[in-house]
Design an enzyme around this catalytic site. Structure first.
Site, PDB file in Angstrom:
ATOM      1  N   LYS A 131       0.917  -1.179  -0.116  1.00 59.74           N
ATOM      2  CA  LYS A 131       0.046   0.009   0.172  1.00 59.74           C
ATOM      3  C   LYS A 131       0.958   1.092   0.071  1.00 59.74           C
ATOM      4  CE  LYS A 131      -0.795   0.193   5.125  1.00 59.74           C
ATOM      5  NZ  LYS A 131       0.207   1.599   5.083  1.00 59.74           N
ATOM      6  N   THR A 132       2.058   1.314   0.743  1.00 60.93           N
ATOM      7  CA  THR A 132       2.984   2.291   0.780  1.00 60.93           C
ATOM      8  C   THR A 132       3.608   2.534  -0.797  1.00 60.93           C
ATOM      9  OG1 THR A 132       3.624   1.894   2.974  1.00 60.93           O
ATOM     10  CG2 THR A 132       4.733   3.552   1.979  1.00 60.93           C
ATOM     11  N   ARG A 143       2.636  -9.819  10.741  1.00 65.56           N
ATOM     12  CA  ARG A 143       3.874  -9.095  10.897  1.00 65.56           C
ATOM     13  C   ARG A 143       4.968 -10.112  10.427  1.00 65.56           C
ATOM     14  NH1 ARG A 143       2.091  -4.835   9.831  1.00 65.56           N
ATOM     15  NH2 ARG A 143       0.439  -6.403   9.588  1.00 65.56           N
ATOM     16  N   GLN A 170      -7.330  -4.784  10.001  1.00 67.04           N
ATOM     17  CA  GLN A 170      -6.460  -4.208  10.732  1.00 67.04           C
ATOM     18  C   GLN A 170      -6.872  -2.999  11.679  1.00 67.04           C
ATOM     19  OE1 GLN A 170      -2.000  -4.231   9.405  1.00 67.04           O
ATOM     20  NE2 GLN A 170      -3.144  -4.568   7.253  1.00 67.04           N
ATOM     21  N   ASP A 175      -3.956   7.393   4.721  1.00 68.29           N
ATOM     22  CA  ASP A 175      -3.572   6.223   4.876  1.00 68.29           C
ATOM     23  C   ASP A 175      -4.079   5.823   6.195  1.00 68.29           C
ATOM     24  OD1 ASP A 175      -1.973   3.517   4.649  1.00 68.29           O
ATOM     25  OD2 ASP A 175      -0.100   4.942   5.288  1.00 68.29           O
ATOM     26  N   GLU A 176      -4.149   4.305   6.240  1.00 67.07           N
ATOM     27  CA  GLU A 176      -4.826   3.764   7.534  1.00 67.07           C
ATOM     28  C   GLU A 176      -6.163   4.440   7.866  1.00 67.07           C
ATOM     29  OE1 GLU A 176      -3.240   1.371   8.612  1.00 67.07           O
ATOM     30  OE2 GLU A 176      -0.970   1.565   8.460  1.00 67.07           O
TER      31      GLU A 176
END
Length: 740
Positions: free
Chosen positions: A33-34, A608, A251, A220-221
């Protein structure tokens, strides 16, 4: 341009090219996504759809903002610098510095952290004669923060007829707290979000200015935004509706501090014309880890739906490690570290140990120290929370904002100069009568009644020193000003003489590190053509998080809570404490909404891991000065057994822990899923962890028992429908299930 886009997969490319109108990018863990966000910004600039200054990019952490800026600089060079990029709080602080006069503040206002807010509330509660036992300042601060996150202002509360006396008093304290902040030229974290909304609503011309400025907004997020952030975005988006939000509902883990998962779930309701893209290819984890994570989170109902997949190989199975208690669990974690290092040639920095609560770190730290394993804790004592750092920062805050009485009270008698609390209170009462700041009252100390000439001289000497440095503020750079003030105020001398050699050296080194940080900040800001003065540095510090100060290049095992781990990745991850009552927490087990958030938290921890994932469970654990026998977390049951490898000891382990390991029989291992009688908290024929059957709801697992006898309340999580029910034993009609 074609070469530029060829670096993206098909779905990422579609998301980058969809430049007009609202866009929702559902980005699974490790799905790039980044990269997608960065390339989208670069594409807008390369195609000249917008100037860098017309783009607003909002990230969840300062660390994420730095990473995106670095990637953009690589793609575009210096032309990316005018971009507005940062967290919601830093972007809002930048807006408020510019528009401060519209909210009756100086542009040098102070940003209060939680500790500052609690200090202010403690003073307000005391002035109202309210008992700190009944009205705990920390609890009141938390209540006020939650109200602000939901954009509930004191006047909204006071207009209501509150039935509860406690709520009525909190509303009055909230109003007094806001008045205190205004008098002290200060804002707290939550004000940074709600004040721009108020400015936009009260001054349409200012809203129009920012609507015109920001032609493209990227967030973002998005799953972690709260109601205030949602309202802010609604005001910033102009008629073109060029809003692109990126997030993953699986998330969303910050509901406890106001985040609202409905913001992302209902995005296409707010913007019916929105285009939706799903990033499902994972570039981080081996397939077994992804399949297990998918199987767990699939049990949640509040989802938009996606299925992570990877081109990577299956990798090792997920290792489930059963321990006798928390000490044995910590020992087994050490064995895992040794095994990973010797078998797979890992470094310490490749390994992360995650847990649900900070209290779990104690036993882990003990074993790591005994085995000479270097480790770092995210969420321990933060650098900027250390006493010596807060002392220096308080001096600097007063230089920038003399109206800040919280910072002033901290330093007026530090280092000791014989100015006691009684004297300060007298001066403060004088300031209130004269309607001046506490700092200005120090300059008129001779007018204050019942203060001796000697005491007045001490106060005046401190005042004149601070006044001198305020006048030097524009002549010296931030580092020169801070280092000279620290020396003249006697802070260095204090730490050299009042502590033993080790602590003295440690505190002085921390202060020197602060100066080094200031120097780096000044250099970077000047290179970007942005403000680099003391006020700008203090703002940056006030918005720092644990992750922002983490040195990821340090060769040390990383310990942190599951919440802190979001956005990070490690070759090896060990999630500890996977027991009912701890993961999920006891208070969340009976509420479906909270239980789903706990499941998402576990999902975040699992994703993670890049190569190896370990899950540990202790059959007995001491918590809050008491011990409890535990059953495995219900989330472990949701992992397909073919993806799990059960471990009682870690094969191939070496090092200092050799000889301490306990050998467990296969029967004990199998008892993991068989509620061993001696290890259960039983109440009649029912016990926590027991599998049961209900004619309507199907198979379930008991997660909580309350009371006794026929009136006992039994809380059961039914996996088929993902629901949790609280039933009265007498009418429950539950049938215990025999387990194979």
């Amino acid at each position: 341009m074609e070469d530029f886009l060829n670096e993206l997969n098909e779905e990422q490319r579609k998301a980058v090219l969809a430049t007009d109108g609202p866009v929702l990018i559902i980005a699974g863990a490790g799905s790039g996504k980044t990269r997608t966000l960065t390339y989208r910004i670069a594409y807008l600039i390369k195609k000249q759809l917008a100037k860098p200054s017309e783009i607003l990019a909002v990230t969840f952490t300062n660390k994420a903002a730095r990473e995106m800026k670095e990637r953009l600089t690589t793609l575009l060079g210096s032309q990316a610098l005018p971009l507005w990029m940062g967290t919601f709080h830093s972007v809002c602080a930048r807006i408020l510095r510019t528009e401060a006069e519209h909210i009756g503040l100086s542009r040098n206002f102070t940003i209060y952290d939680v500790d500052d807010s609690v200090r202010a509330l403690r003073k307000i509660l005391s002035s109202k004669g309210l008992s700190p036992q009944k009205f705990n300042p920390k609890v009141v601060q938390s209540r006020i923060s939650r109200l602000k996150n939901h954009f509930v202002l004191p006047e909204n509360l006071l207009e209501q007829e509150l039935d509860d006396e406690y709520d009525q008093i909190v509303a009055e304290v909230y109003q007094a707290y806001m008045a205190f902040l205004k008098k002290n030229e200060a804002l707290d974290f939550d004000d940074l979000l709600i004040r721009p909304i108020q400015v936009f609503d009260d001054f349409p011309e200012i809203k129009a200015k920012y609507n015109k400025k920001f032609q493209y907004i990227l967030v973002d997020e998005y799953q972690d935004t709260n109601h205030a952030q949602y309202l802010l975005l609604k005001r910033l988006v102009n008629e073109r509706k060029n809003l692109c939000v990126v997030g993953d509902e699986d998330q969303s883990i910050y509901g406890w501090r106001g985040a609202d998962i409905k913001n992302i779930l209902n995005f296409n309701r707010d913007f019916p014309e929105a285009r939706i893209f799903k990033l499902e290819e994972n570039y981080r984890s081996h397939n077994n880890i992804l399949q297990a994570a998918n199987a767990v989170v699939r049990n949640n109902k509040s989802r938009l739906g996606k299925n992570l997949w990877t081109r990577k190989q299956d990798g090792p199975k997920i290792k489930l490690v059963v321990a006798d208690d928390e000490a044995d669990e910590a020992l087994k974690v050490v064995e895992i570290i040794h095994d990973e290092m010797y078998t797979h040639k890992r470094s310490f920095k490749d390994i992360a140990i995650l847990y649900r609560t900070n209290a779990q770190s104690r036993a882990l730290e003990d074993q790591l120290r005994r085995n000479a394993i270097s480790y770092t804790i995210i969420g321990g004592v933060k650098f900027y929370d250390r006493k010596e750092i807060k002392d220096v920062l308080a001096y600097l805050k007063v230089l920038v904002n003399p109206a800040d009485s919280v910072a002033l009270r901290r330093i007026i008698n530090f280092p000791l100069r014989g100015v006691g609390e009684t004297t300060v209170n007298k001066i403060e009462r004088f300031a209130e009568m004269e309607n001046i700041t506490l700092f200005d009252a120090l300059g008129r100390v001779e007018e204050v009644a019942n203060i001796s000439a000697t005491m007045g001289s001490r106060v005046k000497q401190f005042y004149l020193m601070m006044k001198k440095f305020m006048e030097l503020k524009d002549e010296l750079n931030a580092v020169e000003l801070a280092s000279t003030l620290v020396s003249e105020a006697g802070i260095m001398h204090h730490y050299q003489t009042e502590y033993d050699q080790y602590e003295s050296e440690s505190r002085i080194e921390n202060i020197k590190e602060l100066f080094a940080t200031m120097e780096q900040f000044t250099r970077e800001r000047e290179g970007e053509g942005r403000d680099s003065d003391l006020a700008a540095f203090l703002e940056e510090v006030s918005l720092m998080t644990d992750i922002d100060t983490w040195n990821e290049s340090s060769n040390a095992v990383t310990l942190m809570t599951l919440h802190s781990a979001k956005g990070l990745e490690f070759p090896v991850v060990c999630i500890t404490g996977l027991e009912m009552g701890l993961m999920p927490l006891q208070r969340t087990s009976a509420d479906l909404k909270e239980l789903e958030e706990e499941r998402r938290l576990f999902y975040v921890g699992m994703t993670r891991a890049m190569e190896s994932l370990y899950l540990t469970y202790a059959k007995y654990r001491r918590r809050y000065n008491a011990g409890t026998y535990n059953t495995p977390s219900l989330f472990l049951d949701e992992i397909p057994t073919e993806l799990l490898e059960f471990k009682t000891r870690i094969a191939g382990t070496r090092g200092a822990s050799r000889g301490k390991r306990k050998t467990e029989r296969k029967a004990k291992l199998e008892a993991y899923f068989q509620n061993d009688d001696q290890n259960q908290d039983r109440s009649g024929e029912f016990f926590v962890g027991q599998k049961v059957y209900h004619e309507t709801f199907g198979k379930g697992q008991i997660i909580q028992l309350e009371g006794s006898g026929d009136k006992m309340k039994i809380t059961v999580h039914f996996g088929r429908d993902g629901i949790t029910k609280k039933l009265i034993k007498k009418f429950a009609n539950l049938t215990p299930l025999e387990e194979n």
